[in-house]
Write an enzyme that holds these catalytic residues in place. Structure first.
Site, PDB file in Angstrom:
ATOM      1  CB  SER A   1      -1.863  -3.473   1.006  1.00 47.82           C
ATOM      2  OG  SER A   1      -0.724  -4.125   1.523  1.00 47.82           O
TER       3      SER A   1
ATOM      4  CB  CYS B   1       3.038   3.115   9.388  1.00 53.90           C
ATOM      5  SG  CYS B   1       2.455   1.962   8.126  1.00 53.90           S
TER       6      CYS B   1
ATOM      7  CG  ASN C   1      -5.288   4.000   8.798  1.00 54.72           C
ATOM      8  OD1 ASN C   1      -5.585   5.061   8.258  1.00 54.72           O
ATOM      9  ND2 ASN C   1      -4.275   3.899   9.639  1.00 54.72           N
TER      10      ASN C   1
ATOM     11  N   GLY D   1       0.792  -1.223   0.000  1.00 58.02           N
ATOM     12  CA  GLY D   1       0.000   0.000   0.000  1.00 58.02           C
ATOM     13  C   GLY D   1       0.822   1.271   0.000  1.00 58.02           C
ATOM     14  CB  THR D   2       3.842   2.321   1.887  1.00 55.29           C
ATOM     15  OG1 THR D   2       3.238   2.238   3.195  1.00 55.29           O
ATOM     16  CG2 THR D   2       4.802   3.500   1.871  1.00 55.29           C
TER      17      THR D   2
ATOM     18  CG  HIS E   1      -0.166  -6.500   4.872  1.00 56.39           C
ATOM     19  ND1 HIS E   1      -0.252  -6.124   6.191  1.00 56.39           N
ATOM     20  CD2 HIS E   1       0.072  -5.376   4.175  1.00 56.39           C
ATOM     21  CE1 HIS E   1      -0.076  -4.815   6.290  1.00 56.39           C
ATOM     22  NE2 HIS E   1       0.135  -4.341   5.069  1.00 56.39           N
TER      23      HIS E   1
ATOM     24  CD  GLN F   1      -7.505  -1.097   7.453  1.00 57.63           C
ATOM     25  OE1 GLN F   1      -7.692  -2.295   7.687  1.00 57.63           O
ATOM     26  NE2 GLN F   1      -6.316  -0.520   7.627  1.00 57.63           N
TER      27      GLN F   1
END
Length: 384
Positions: A200, A328, A152, A71-72, A202, A180
């Protein structure tokens, strides 16, 4: 000691079927998807099949998906890639909100040091961005709007279709961080006014280190990674074949179980709130966010009078995993920038804990965990 994992918004356990798919590839002969021999062709086929699966789930064309490391990177690629492209057209203004994930906020801060102008819109008391505020912030120099879908930290959903309509009417590119919300909400990307969307694996019981970025066909974009022609020259680097296949399997499982999962997560969230309030009638427990319009698996609660750090440390010692916000930044034990953006009173800001549910969580487990939280709360208040 029994453990309770209530931090699925940070990362989710890998589904056994996902691990099975990945292990088969990792134990295979290998092969670089860019190689011309049989091993390379087989690896490329795995990537292509995965792309088709994910694109079908998102309602977009396979050619509109770029695989990333998560995602980042997807957020960075979309924002920087769009910014560099729009600067060629004389536009240097970006609009975002104060409640975005740091992958967006820090990228915007980087671009502001590179000569771009950034407007940070406020959010209301639930963490929501107003489409009217977005429209009012647009100038002739505006080239990009970046607003997340599901928050999130508090789960609040933003009206991305309304914001996208505003962006489209003004000829402004629109990026949505859907990290999210993906897996719980159904997207038909070719039917909504979005130019970029980040995902993302995960967060949906897939592997860490793999994600995707939707780039609508024809959207101006400058790649931020250089070195090869992978991903149609939009993201250089050898593809993570096992991760991509695992991502696709996780998406396939999500699609087939989305309705059931939504109902279960909503039930768990409501059960958790109800059980805690019933177990601790002497503690004021306040829900932060929009209960009526939010993600079903996230609940952010303020335990008035009980410090966040103290509660989190006590929960951890008792085997309960929760958080104060984004994984994060939570290691820094900072107060949530999202809750600050919502302009909450200090007593709510300083006592907030995020719980998030997912694969493996049960109602029975919540009953046991609520009793533990009750004991912790009583002990903390006794020692104050």
């Amino acid at each position: 000691m029994k453990s309770y994992y209530f931090d699925h918004a940070a990362t989710t356990p890998m589904h056994p079927e996902v691990a099975k798919v990945m292990l088969a590839i990792m134990q295979g002969a290998g092969g670089n998807p860019s190689s011309m021999h049989a091993f390379g062709r087989e690896a490329k086929l795995q990537v292509s099949r995965a792309r088709d699966t994910i694109a079908a789930a998102l309602g977009c064309k396979p050619t509109e998906l770029v695989f990333t490391s998560g995602g980042t990177e997807s957020d960075n690629a979309a924002i920087i890639g769009a910014a560099m492209a729009m600067r060629k057209n004389g536009k240097n203004h970006i609009i975002t909100s104060t409640a975005e994930h740091h992958a967006v906020l820090h990228t915007c801060e980087f671009l502001s040091r590179e000569g771009f102008s950034v407007t940070y819109l406020p959010v209301d008391g639930t963490g929501k961005v107003s489409p009217e505020d977005v429209a009012a912030a647009i100038t002739p120099e505006t080239g990009l709007i970046t607003i997340m879908h599901g928050n999130n930290e508090v789960g609040t959903l933003n009206p991305i279709e309304a914001i996208g309509a505003v962006a489209k009417a003004q000829g402004v590119l629109f990026h949505v961080d859907a990290v999210q919300s993906f897996g719980l909400l159904d997207y038909r990307l070719q039917q909504i006014p979005v130019d970029f969307m980040s995902f993302s694996a995960h967060k949906i019981n897939g592997p860490q280190g793999i994600g995707a970025l939707y780039i609508a066909n024809g959207t101006p974009f400058e790649p931020i990674a250089h070195g090869g022609s992978q991903e149609r020259k939009r993201r250089a680097g050898t593809e993570n074949v096992a991760g991509i296949a695992g991502f696709a399997k996780a998406v396939d499982i999500c699609v087939n179980n989305r309705a059931e999962k939504q109902l279960l997560m909503d039930k768990l969230r409501k059960e958790w709130i109800g059980r805690l309030k019933a177990a601790m009638p002497d503690v004021e427990i306040i829900v932060n966010g929009d209960e009526a319009d939010g993600l079903p698996h996230i609940v952010n609660l303020s335990f008035i009078g009980i410090d966040t750090e103290t509660m989190l440390m006590s929960l951890d010692l008792a085997g309960i995993a929760a958080s104060s916000g984004s994984a994060c930044t939570s290691g820094a034990l900072e107060r949530s920038h999202v809750l600050r953006a919502m302009d909450l009173p200090e007593e709510r800001l300083n006592s907030a804990v995020r719980f998030s549910f997912g694969l493996g969580n049960t109602v029975e487990e919540l009953e046991d965990a609520a009793k533990i939280v009750e004991t912790i709360s009583a002990r903390i208040r006794t020692n104050v």
